[in-house]
Write a protein that holds these residues in place. Structure first.
Motif, PDB file in Angstrom:
ATOM      1  N   ARG A  28       2.575 -45.786  45.036  1.00 22.22           N
ATOM      2  CA  ARG A  28       2.023 -46.721  46.007  1.00 22.22           C
ATOM      3  C   ARG A  28       3.118 -47.137  46.981  1.00 22.22           C
ATOM      4  O   ARG A  28       4.185 -47.589  46.577  1.00 22.22           O
ATOM      5  CB  ARG A  28       1.461 -47.975  45.324  1.00 22.22           C
ATOM      6  N   ASP A  44       3.489 -48.966  51.049  1.00 20.46           N
ATOM      7  CA  ASP A  44       3.130 -49.350  52.402  1.00 20.46           C
ATOM      8  C   ASP A  44       4.161 -48.650  53.274  1.00 20.46           C
ATOM      9  O   ASP A  44       5.323 -49.076  53.350  1.00 20.46           O
ATOM     10  CB  ASP A  44       3.199 -50.869  52.558  1.00 20.46           C
ATOM     11  N   SER A  76      -2.911 -47.883  48.615  1.00 18.21           N
ATOM     12  CA  SER A  76      -3.809 -48.395  47.577  1.00 18.21           C
ATOM     13  C   SER A  76      -3.313 -48.028  46.179  1.00 18.21           C
ATOM     14  O   SER A  76      -3.206 -46.842  45.838  1.00 18.21           O
ATOM     15  CB  SER A  76      -5.220 -47.831  47.787  1.00 18.21           C
ATOM     16  N   VAL A  89      -3.699 -53.886  51.867  1.00 16.22           N
ATOM     17  CA  VAL A  89      -3.807 -53.457  50.471  1.00 16.22           C
ATOM     18  C   VAL A  89      -5.190 -53.772  49.921  1.00 16.22           C
ATOM     19  O   VAL A  89      -5.842 -52.935  49.279  1.00 16.22           O
ATOM     20  CB  VAL A  89      -2.712 -54.126  49.610  1.00 16.22           C
TER      21      VAL A  89
END
Length: 220
Positions: A92, A94, A68, A7
């Protein structure tokens, strides 16, 4: 490597690279999607948002995701400023940990690479399962190293489209490969310099009569 490191890496990268103008769409997206009817699209690793904004201008409803938060927040601002806020949902994620909800007619993953640990094939398989029947998965990878790339490892291996397809392990009874090639083009880097680069392009389509959520019958 830890997620927090990833990140920080991508937030810092996007914070230090603010496009002077509107971010542009990727060439392979434009040539692939221009003649398709608009629907619901998922943009994996959206970055500055050139692809998402281009799709939205053509009437697509776009879920754009990036690890990000800086990239996602900037894209949200750009979309609102251009009157596209209702068509672009920047999130956002992951993608090794969480994945956006929804079913899509198009999933696009351009230069979806990272120096951090991620099971990319697993993420792309999850994306393929999120397609509606008739939907397409477009994966465009680097086939060469541009002078401005963050990865300048001379020994880096650029998987071919066929290698990417093999890694996805999609059932050939349910999927059709519409494109798998390595075209060249002249690209422009963040500093305005140009260079010839190679793209590895894979385009696969889920056949209209198959639901990826349902099990596919196989012959023994």
């Amino acid at each position: 490597m830890h997620t927090t490191d990833a990140v920080t890496f991508w937030d810092d990268l996007h914070a230090s690279h603010r496009p002077a103008g509107d971010p542009q769409p990727n060439a392979r997206l434009v040539e692939t999607v221009t003649d398709l009817p608009p629907g619901d699209a998922l943009d994996l690793g959206c970055g500055p948002g050139g692809d998402a904004l281009w799709l939205a201008r053509r009437g697509w409803r776009v879920t754009a995701v990036d690890i990000s938060g800086v990239a996602a927040e900037r894209l949200t601002g750009r979309a609102r400023a251009q009157g596209l806020g209702d068509l672009v949902d920047a999130q956002r994620h992951d993608l090794g940990v969480s994945f956006p909800e929804g079913r899509f007619d198009l999933v696009t993953a351009h230069y979806f690479h990272t120096p951090f640990d991620m099971d990319r094939s697993a993420v792309l398989r999850t994306a393929a399962r999120a397609l509606r029947p008739g939907g397409r998965l477009l994966v465009v990878d680097h086939g060469s190293t541009a002078p401005w790339s963050w990865n300048q490892d001379p020994d880096v291996h650029h998987p071919t489209p066929r290698e990417v397809a093999d890694g996805l392990a999609l059932d050939p009874a349910a999927w059709r490969t519409e494109r798998a090639d390595a075209p060249r083009r002249i690209a422009t880097g963040p500093d305005g310099s140009t260079a010839e680069v190679v793209d590895h392009v894979l385009l696969v389509r889920l056949v209209d009569t198959v639901d990826p959520v349902a099990p596919v019958d196989r012959e023994d």
